[in-house]
Design an enzyme around this catalytic site. Structure first.
Site, PDB file in Angstrom:
ATOM      1  CB  CYS A   7      19.601  33.101  38.326  1.00 26.74           C
ATOM      2  SG  CYS A   7      20.744  34.411  38.761  1.00 26.74           S
ATOM      3  CG  HIS A 101      28.243  39.106  41.126  1.00 29.47           C
ATOM      4  ND1 HIS A 101      27.984  38.029  40.318  1.00 29.47           N
ATOM      5  CD2 HIS A 101      29.337  38.776  41.865  1.00 29.47           C
ATOM      6  CE1 HIS A 101      28.873  37.074  40.569  1.00 29.47           C
ATOM      7  NE2 HIS A 101      29.713  37.515  41.498  1.00 29.47           N
TER       8      HIS A 101
HETATM    9  P1  AMP Z   1      31.614  35.288  42.601  1.00 29.49           P
HETATM   10  O1  AMP Z   1      32.453  34.231  43.264  1.00 29.49           O
HETATM   11  O2  AMP Z   1      32.379  36.406  42.004  1.00 29.49           O
HETATM   12  O3  AMP Z   1      30.605  34.671  41.627  1.00 29.49           O
HETATM   13  O4  AMP Z   1      30.793  35.972  43.761  1.00 29.49           O
HETATM   14  C1  AMP Z   1      29.661  35.413  44.339  1.00 29.49           C
HETATM   15  C2  AMP Z   1      29.534  36.079  45.684  1.00 29.49           C
HETATM   16  O5  AMP Z   1      28.201  35.894  46.139  1.00 29.49           O
HETATM   17  C3  AMP Z   1      30.459  35.506  46.754  1.00 29.49           C
HETATM   18  O6  AMP Z   1      31.320  36.537  47.240  1.00 29.49           O
HETATM   19  C4  AMP Z   1      29.497  35.000  47.834  1.00 29.49           C
HETATM   20  O7  AMP Z   1      29.976  35.223  49.134  1.00 29.49           O
HETATM   21  C5  AMP Z   1      28.234  35.792  47.540  1.00 29.49           C
HETATM   22  N1  AMP Z   1      26.995  35.153  47.928  1.00 29.49           N
HETATM   23  C6  AMP Z   1      26.607  33.869  47.707  1.00 29.49           C
HETATM   24  N2  AMP Z   1      25.368  33.669  48.182  1.00 29.49           N
HETATM   25  C7  AMP Z   1      24.955  34.856  48.726  1.00 29.49           C
HETATM   26  C8  AMP Z   1      23.765  35.286  49.400  1.00 29.49           C
HETATM   27  N3  AMP Z   1      22.721  34.479  49.597  1.00 29.49           N
HETATM   28  N4  AMP Z   1      23.710  36.572  49.824  1.00 29.49           N
HETATM   29  C9  AMP Z   1      24.750  37.402  49.645  1.00 29.49           C
HETATM   30  N5  AMP Z   1      25.894  37.052  49.006  1.00 29.49           N
HETATM   31  C10 AMP Z   1      25.999  35.805  48.568  1.00 29.49           C
HETATM   32 ZN    ZN Z   2      19.914  36.032  37.402  1.00 29.47          ZN
END
Ligand code: AMP
Ligand code: ZN
Length: 112
Positions: A7, A101
């Site tokens: 994850c 999240h």
């Molecule tokens: P979701 O599409 O609701 O699952 O949101 C996942 C979010 O995680 C997206 O808005 C991405 O831009 C963000 N995300 C992915 N990888 C990272 C990372 N390494 N650091 C910060 N945010 C991230």
């Molecule tokens: Zn997790």
């Protein structure tokens, strides 16, 4: 709760992948979204792994309430307390990371 060694957000919480920390306490971590959709775009996650908001709500409703209060705090500090709180739930709703999240969007007036 299904802990996942693969994850992404568990790795961020563990410090194995860098992130821009906004808030942390014993149960919860918040960091800037890497691809912000608003002036302030923060992700708030429980440190324990739950796949989505429904799983978290069923297992630990107090943690879900805690996440909402942290969102409010971030919006109070970066704007005048107004914010959008989004939990994408399921692949077809745009969920890409299956560690629950809350997206907190704030810092500016948001489009409807
Ligand atoms: P979701 O599409 O609701 O699952 O949101 C996942 C979010 O995680 C997206 O808005 C991405 O831009 C963000 N995300 C992915 N990888 C990272 C990372 N390494 N650091 C910060 N945010 C991230
Ligand atoms: Zn997790």
């Amino acid at each position: 709760m299904s802990e996942s060694s693969d994850c992404l957000f568990c790795k961020i919480i563990a410090g194995e992948i860098p992130s821009s920390k906004v808030y942390e306490d014993e149960s919860t971590y918040a960091f800037k979204d890497i691809n912000p959709k608003a002036k302030v775009h923060v992700l708030i996650v429980p440190k324990k792994h739950y796949a989505n908001a429904a799983e978290l709500a069923a297992a630990d409703p107090a943690e879900l309430a805690h996440i909402v209060s942290i969102a409010q705090q971030i919006a109070n500090e970066s704007f005048h307390g107004a914010y959008r709180l989004v939990f994408n739930t399921g692949l077809d709703a745009g969920q890409t990371v299956f560690h629950v999240h809350a997206h907190v969007l704030t810092g500016e007036k948001l489009d409807e």
